[in-house]
Design a protein around this motif. Sequence first.
Motif, PDB file in Angstrom:
ATOM      1  N   VAL A 177      62.045  21.285   3.408  1.00  0.00           N
ATOM      2  CA  VAL A 177      63.110  21.895   2.601  1.00  0.00           C
ATOM      3  C   VAL A 177      63.816  20.825   1.778  1.00  0.00           C
ATOM      4  N   GLY A 178      64.034  19.656   2.365  1.00  0.00           N
ATOM      5  CA  GLY A 178      64.646  18.563   1.618  1.00  0.00           C
ATOM      6  C   GLY A 178      63.799  18.157   0.423  1.00  0.00           C
ATOM      7  N   HIS A 179      62.483  18.145   0.597  1.00  0.00           N
ATOM      8  CA  HIS A 179      61.601  17.777  -0.511  1.00  0.00           C
ATOM      9  C   HIS A 179      61.645  18.832  -1.615  1.00  0.00           C
ATOM     10  N   VAL A 180      61.692  20.106  -1.243  1.00  0.00           N
ATOM     11  CA  VAL A 180      61.783  21.175  -2.243  1.00  0.00           C
ATOM     12  C   VAL A 180      63.058  21.008  -3.072  1.00  0.00           C
ATOM     13  N   PHE A 183      62.831  17.888  -5.357  1.00  0.00           N
ATOM     14  CA  PHE A 183      61.938  18.112  -6.496  1.00  0.00           C
ATOM     15  C   PHE A 183      62.616  18.976  -7.560  1.00  0.00           C
ATOM     16  N   LEU A 184      63.235  20.087  -7.121  1.00  0.00           N
ATOM     17  CA  LEU A 184      63.843  21.010  -8.078  1.00  0.00           C
ATOM     18  C   LEU A 184      65.098  20.429  -8.732  1.00  0.00           C
ATOM     19  N   ASP A 185      65.861  19.664  -7.973  1.00  0.00           N
ATOM     20  CA  ASP A 185      67.143  19.154  -8.466  1.00  0.00           C
ATOM     21  C   ASP A 185      67.014  17.828  -9.202  1.00  0.00           C
ATOM     22  N   GLY A 193      63.129  17.494 -18.325  1.00  0.00           N
ATOM     23  CA  GLY A 193      64.388  17.750 -19.012  1.00  0.00           C
ATOM     24  C   GLY A 193      64.919  19.143 -18.785  1.00  0.00           C
ATOM     25  N   ARG A 194      64.257  19.926 -17.956  1.00  0.00           N
ATOM     26  CA  ARG A 194      64.684  21.296 -17.661  1.00  0.00           C
ATOM     27  C   ARG A 194      65.164  21.390 -16.218  1.00  0.00           C
ATOM     28  N   HIS A 195      66.246  22.129 -16.008  1.00  0.00           N
ATOM     29  CA  HIS A 195      66.838  22.286 -14.687  1.00  0.00           C
ATOM     30  C   HIS A 195      66.533  23.685 -14.141  1.00  0.00           C
ATOM     31  N   LEU A 196      65.752  23.735 -13.078  1.00  0.00           N
ATOM     32  CA  LEU A 196      65.439  25.013 -12.449  1.00  0.00           C
ATOM     33  C   LEU A 196      66.481  25.408 -11.414  1.00  0.00           C
ATOM     34  N   VAL A 218      70.321  12.351 -13.956  1.00  0.00           N
ATOM     35  CA  VAL A 218      69.330  12.276 -12.884  1.00  0.00           C
ATOM     36  C   VAL A 218      68.733  10.888 -12.735  1.00  0.00           C
ATOM     37  N   SER A 219      69.062   9.988 -13.660  1.00  0.00           N
ATOM     38  CA  SER A 219      68.573   8.621 -13.516  1.00  0.00           C
ATOM     39  C   SER A 219      69.467   7.803 -12.608  1.00  0.00           C
TER      40      SER A 219
END
Length: 250
Positions: A177-180, A183-185, A193-196, A218-219
């Motif tokens: 769950v942490g990896h999901v 990855f998404l965040d 460049g897109r935020h899901l 995010v950098s």
Amino acid sequence: MAQPFSAWYFEVPIVTRTYATVVALTSLACNLGVVSPYQLYFNLDLIIYKHQLWRLATNFVYFGKFGLDFFFNVYFLVRYCRSLEEGIFRGRTADFVFLLLFGATLMTLIGPFVNILFLGSALTFMLVYVWGARNPHVRMSFLGLFTFTAPYLPWVLLGFSLLLHNSPVTDLLGIAVGHVYFFLDYEYPRKTGRHLLRTPSFFVWLIEGGGPPEEEDVSDTEDDDPNFRAPGGFEWGEGRRLGEDAAQPL
């Protein structure tokens, strides 16, 4: 002179302090016989057919009765929950609560398939994973035996748990769950460049009373802050950035 407990307690940020307090009070109530763990554990049939909706929350706040395992879990909960809240989520309380809700929701959906009665430890492992993934250059030490970088912390703890003959299912669920979330965040927005995954505006208003959440760079990671000090505690918790001296035991 040692810091009074009350002073330390109120220095802990609000989300971490609230969660840890509820965990402690829940275990105290179970130790005193006020509440039974059988009233708290995750059971989908009781939730659906008996409308015992409180089980959706209570299974995340019971870490067992007072003992070594309880204090071990609470230590990691407070350390890494606080580190995230004071670090990459500083000033973003709604985003941090959304992280917890995202993780709890995903674990609740997976829970019936892995037969885990209490998901609090998995949620703690998720926080450890997210912290480690966002601080890839922090060096850590495990019992003074070997050093490693922060992203390997969940795997080191998983290996230690296996040595103690514990089931790996809960830890692996937290890692997955942490990896999901990571990855998404973080990974997906950084590459595309897109935020899901965004905190809903109404949720920000509800928690913070402000407008939409600010766009996160995010950098940026906690490791970019020269004043950042990785959470410590036991010998495996003290961290330093790569290029500095090896991690020192407390």
